[in-house]
Write a protein that holds these residues in place. Structure first.
Motif, mmCIF file in Angstrom:
data_model
loop_
_atom_site.group_PDB
_atom_site.id
_atom_site.type_symbol
_atom_site.label_atom_id
_atom_site.label_comp_id
_atom_site.label_asym_id
_atom_site.label_seq_id
_atom_site.Cartn_x
_atom_site.Cartn_y
_atom_site.Cartn_z
ATOM 1 N N PHE A 181 0.866 -1.319 0.043
ATOM 2 C CA PHE A 181 0.192 -0.037 0.153
ATOM 3 C C PHE A 181 1.052 1.278 -0.215
ATOM 4 O O PHE A 181 1.692 1.612 0.977
ATOM 5 N N GLY A 182 0.897 2.010 -1.088
ATOM 6 C CA GLY A 182 1.940 3.122 -1.112
ATOM 7 C C GLY A 182 3.292 2.655 -1.075
ATOM 8 O O GLY A 182 3.817 1.754 -1.930
ATOM 9 N N ASN A 183 4.112 3.064 -0.498
ATOM 10 C CA ASN A 183 5.348 2.540 -0.058
ATOM 11 C C ASN A 183 5.458 1.575 1.157
ATOM 12 O O ASN A 183 6.653 1.140 1.637
ATOM 13 N N THR A 184 4.547 1.102 1.554
ATOM 14 C CA THR A 184 4.412 0.176 2.590
ATOM 15 C C THR A 184 3.997 -1.271 2.275
ATOM 16 O O THR A 184 3.219 -1.346 1.575
ATOM 17 N N TYR A 214 -8.042 3.479 -3.961
ATOM 18 C CA TYR A 214 -6.710 3.121 -3.849
ATOM 19 C C TYR A 214 -6.321 2.103 -4.548
ATOM 20 O O TYR A 214 -7.197 0.841 -4.821
#
Length: 233
Positions: A181-184, A214
């Motif tokens: 999720f995103g950079n995670t 998202y």
């Protein structure tokens, strides 16, 4: 005098006959009782890389070129990776002296060999030998598919963390091991089975705006990454 000579001659003849019989009955050095297989074992030499194709989800097809020093039969074959053994124990292929090309099918229920740069296959021969050859995965037929069905949902729980709910279609057994999720990257542990799977994964304390969609990447243990869409609620 003549009567004494005849018994002596008869005795000599009898001794010669017995000696000849004993010699004939003794085993000859050129035909001893032990089998010389160990000193005359077939020599197998691989010709190029084995070409491997995945027919999802039932089996792998190995196309193998090799040289054999003598006639010998392949009775079974297996692939063993990280303790997982895939085996075909009913191979019945006769190799002739010289160059041979053989096709061997190894059963599988998932693409466990995907992503490996080199794949070993061990051939078991009827002379007791085991010969290991190496190949590369060249492609896939009836390829596996994993994808999102519709849009998922990101729901905030009472403890403040966010839960992903989604429907995932798959034609193989495979594990979801992480969600990006995103950079995670959030570790996950969800088994997907053939058909439509309803999944839920706790994503922890992430930043989500209600009403916004998202993209999330689902990381599978066969090396695939599947992108789905989920809306914050």
């Amino acid at each position: 005098m003549q009567s004494k000579v005849l018994p002596i001659v008869g005795l000599i003849v009898a001794i010669v006959v017995i000696a000849v019989a004993v010699v004939l009955l003794l085993p000859h050095g050129s035909s001893s009782s032990y089998s010389p297989i160990s000193s005359q074992q077939t020599k197998i030499t691989q010709v190029g890389d084995a070409k491997i194709y995945y027919y999802s989800p039932e089996y792998y097809q190995f196309g193998i070129g090799l040289n054999s020093s003598s006639a010998v039969k392949v009775t079974s074959a297996y692939v063993e990776i990280n303790g997982q053994k895939l085996e075909n124990d009913s191979v019945n292929i006769m190799l002739s002296p010289g160059t041979n090309f053989l096709v061997i099918y190894i059963p599988s229920n998932s693409s466990v060999l995907s992503g490996l740069s080199e794949i070993p296959i061990t051939l078991c021969l009827n002379d007791g030998q085991k010969v290991t050859l190496y190949g590369k995965l060249c492609g896939c037929y009836i390829c596996n598919h994993v994808y999102g069905v519709g849009e998922g949902a990101l729901v905030k729980l009472n403890n403040g963390t966010w839960e992903l709910y989604a429907k995932i279609s798959s034609n193989i057994n495979v594990d979801l091991i992480a969600v990006e999720f995103g950079n995670t990257e959030i570790p996950a542990e969800v088994q997907l089975h053939p058909g439509v799977n309803s999944i839920s994964v706790n994503l922890g304390n992430i930043c989500v705006v209600a009403g916004q969609s998202y993209n999330l990447d689902l990381v599978l243990n066969n090396g695939q990454v599947v992108t789905i869409t989920a809306e914050g609620e």
